[in-house]
Design a protein around this motif. Structure first.
Motif, short mmCIF file in Angstrom:
data_model
loop_
_atom_site.label_atom_id
_atom_site.label_comp_id
_atom_site.label_asym_id
_atom_site.label_seq_id
_atom_site.Cartn_x
_atom_site.Cartn_y
_atom_site.Cartn_z
N VAL A 148 96.60 63.13 99.99
CA VAL A 148 96.19 62.05 99.09
C VAL A 148 94.75 61.63 99.39
N TRP A 149 94.41 61.51 100.67
CA TRP A 149 93.06 61.08 101.04
C TRP A 149 92.01 62.10 100.61
N ILE A 150 92.23 63.38 100.92
CA ILE A 150 91.25 64.42 100.55
C ILE A 150 91.11 64.49 99.03
N THR A 151 92.24 64.45 98.33
CA THR A 151 92.18 64.50 96.87
C THR A 151 91.43 63.30 96.32
N GLY A 152 91.67 62.13 96.91
CA GLY A 152 90.99 60.92 96.44
C GLY A 152 89.48 61.02 96.61
N VAL A 153 89.04 61.52 97.74
CA VAL A 153 87.60 61.68 97.98
C VAL A 153 86.99 62.63 96.96
N ARG A 154 87.64 63.75 96.72
CA ARG A 154 87.12 64.74 95.78
C ARG A 154 87.20 64.24 94.34
N TRP A 155 88.24 63.51 94.02
CA TRP A 155 88.41 62.96 92.67
C TRP A 155 87.34 61.93 92.35
N LYS A 156 86.98 61.11 93.30
CA LYS A 156 85.93 60.11 93.09
C LYS A 156 84.58 60.78 92.81
N ARG A 157 84.35 61.94 93.40
CA ARG A 157 83.07 62.64 93.20
C ARG A 157 82.91 63.14 91.77
N VAL A 158 84.02 63.33 91.06
CA VAL A 158 83.93 63.80 89.68
C VAL A 158 84.18 62.68 88.68
N GLY A 159 84.13 61.44 89.17
CA GLY A 159 84.18 60.31 88.25
C GLY A 159 85.45 59.49 88.24
N GLY A 160 86.41 59.83 89.05
CA GLY A 160 87.66 59.08 89.09
C GLY A 160 87.65 57.99 90.13
N SER A 161 88.80 57.38 90.36
CA SER A 161 88.95 56.33 91.36
C SER A 161 90.13 56.65 92.27
N PHE A 162 90.10 56.06 93.45
CA PHE A 162 91.18 56.30 94.39
C PHE A 162 92.49 55.70 93.88
N GLU A 163 92.40 54.60 93.14
CA GLU A 163 93.60 53.97 92.58
C GLU A 163 94.32 54.94 91.63
N GLN A 164 93.55 55.71 90.89
CA GLN A 164 94.16 56.70 89.99
C GLN A 164 94.94 57.75 90.77
N ILE A 165 94.40 58.16 91.92
CA ILE A 165 95.08 59.16 92.74
C ILE A 165 96.37 58.59 93.33
N ILE A 166 96.34 57.32 93.72
CA ILE A 166 97.56 56.69 94.24
C ILE A 166 98.64 56.70 93.17
N ASP A 167 98.28 56.36 91.94
CA ASP A 167 99.26 56.37 90.85
C ASP A 167 99.81 57.77 90.62
N ILE A 168 98.93 58.76 90.64
CA ILE A 168 99.37 60.15 90.45
C ILE A 168 100.31 60.57 91.59
N ALA A 169 99.94 60.18 92.82
CA ALA A 169 100.76 60.54 93.98
C ALA A 169 102.15 59.92 93.91
N LEU A 170 102.23 58.70 93.38
CA LEU A 170 103.53 58.04 93.27
C LEU A 170 104.47 58.78 92.32
N CYS A 171 103.89 59.56 91.42
CA CYS A 171 104.70 60.41 90.53
C CYS A 171 104.93 61.78 91.14
N ALA A 172 103.86 62.37 91.69
CA ALA A 172 103.91 63.77 92.12
C ALA A 172 104.68 63.97 93.42
N VAL A 173 104.54 63.04 94.38
CA VAL A 173 105.17 63.23 95.68
C VAL A 173 106.70 63.24 95.58
N PRO A 174 107.33 62.22 94.95
CA PRO A 174 108.80 62.29 94.82
C PRO A 174 109.26 63.53 94.05
N ALA A 175 108.52 63.87 92.98
CA ALA A 175 108.88 65.05 92.21
C ALA A 175 108.75 66.31 93.07
N GLY A 176 107.73 66.36 93.91
CA GLY A 176 107.54 67.50 94.79
C GLY A 176 108.67 67.65 95.79
#
Length: 302
Positions: free
Chosen positions: A36-64
């Motif tokens: 989650v941390w590495i993805t968040g850092v890389r996601w912010k570099r392309v214009g996203g926010s860490f909060e968006q990654i947290i929301d995605i992780a809350l969906c993806a991790v349980p599903a995974g």
């Protein structure tokens, strides 16, 4: 007498009061946190926010996690169905049994669905998460070391894995060949270590490729390269293992899966670069969405 080897931990669990803590679970939690941390850092570099990654992780991790368990159930059905199986063991994750293929598949689908719902460019997320997955999988393999499981065939190499039968160590009674017990002191190929090294090298390569070919490769290419890299490594590492697995035409099922997924990854890489969009274009779209979300959150807080 062997003078050089990799030792196994004397314990795989410890307790806080009457509650047992498994090192395997701790490595999984660490792997998720790092991803989650590495993805968040890389996601912010392309214009996203860490909060968006947290929301995605809350969906993806349980599903995974669900996908990982389902893959294990499908590939070892005798443990859960039939006269010798126990259906309710499907829900007992403490017994182990998680398959990376199911985790990536269902976790990716959940992340894609959330991106579609929020209008985030999923291809950018794929590239952001690709090296993070390899690092997370490397960390997660430490759990196999603590459990003394999924190691390879006997070896005389100086980095052979020596099992430990003391303390709360588990998984230390694997059979050698065709049901025969290995002699005391036998060393085994440390496949957990092989995969850790392979994955970390792959993560570094993906980051390097992403920086050097930002304008040449289309968005989503790094994720397809992740698939290709991981499956190539998993093919030869899986072939070394001696734990029980279903075989077809004399080849372990996970080797077949690796080969098939690798070929699909190659096809996906070609198609992404034929029909995909540029990273810069999608990055501009993501920045616009992120700014809109930020303004909306400010207005709600006001």
């Amino acid at each position: 007498m062997t003078f050089a080897y990799i030792p196994s931990p004397p314990i795989s669990t410890f307790s806080i009061g009457s509650f047992p803590i498994h090192f395997y679970a701790l490595t999984m939690l660490a792997a998720i946190g790092i991803a989650v941390w590495i993805t968040g850092v890389r996601w912010k570099r392309v214009g996203g926010s860490f909060e968006q990654i947290i929301d995605i992780a809350l969906c993806a991790v349980p599903a995974g996690i669900i996908g990982a368990r389902l893959y294990h159930v499908v590939t070892t059905p005798e443990r859960f169905f039939g006269s010798d199986g126990n259906f309710w063991d499907i829900f007992n994750l403490r017994q182990g049994g998680l398959g990376i293929w199911g985790a990536v598949l269902l976790g990716s689908l959940a992340a894609w669905a959330w991106c579609r719902h929020k209008h985030y460019p999923a291809a950018l997320l794929c590239d952001a998460v690709a090296p993070a997955l390899l690092v997370a999988q490397a960390v997660g393999r430490l759990g196999n070391w603590f459990n003394q499981e999924l190691y390879g065939a006997p070896t005389t190499l100086p980095w052979g894995l020596k099992l430990n039968h003391s303390g709360t160590a588990i998984g230390s009674h694997e059979l050698c060949y065709d049901g025969a017990s290995c002699p005391t002191g036998t060393l085994f190929h440390p496949t957990f270590l092989y995969e850790m090294i392979w994955n970390l090298i792959g993560a570094a390569l993906l980051i390097w490729i992403g920086r050097k070919t930002l304008t040449q490769l289309k968005a989503g290419s790094l994720f397809t390269l992740y698939i290709i890299w991981y499956t190539v490594g998993r093919t030869w590492i899986e072939a070394l293992r001696i734990d029980y697995a279903h075989q077809y035409l004399g080849i372990r099922i996970n080797v077949w899966v690796s080969i098939i997924v690798c070929m699909l990854g190659i096809v996906a890489f070609i198609q992404v670069n034929r029909r995909g969009k540029s990273t810069s274009l999608l990055s501009e779209k993501l920045r616009t969405i992120t700014e809109m979300e930020h303004r909306e959150s400010v207005l709600k807080a006001a």
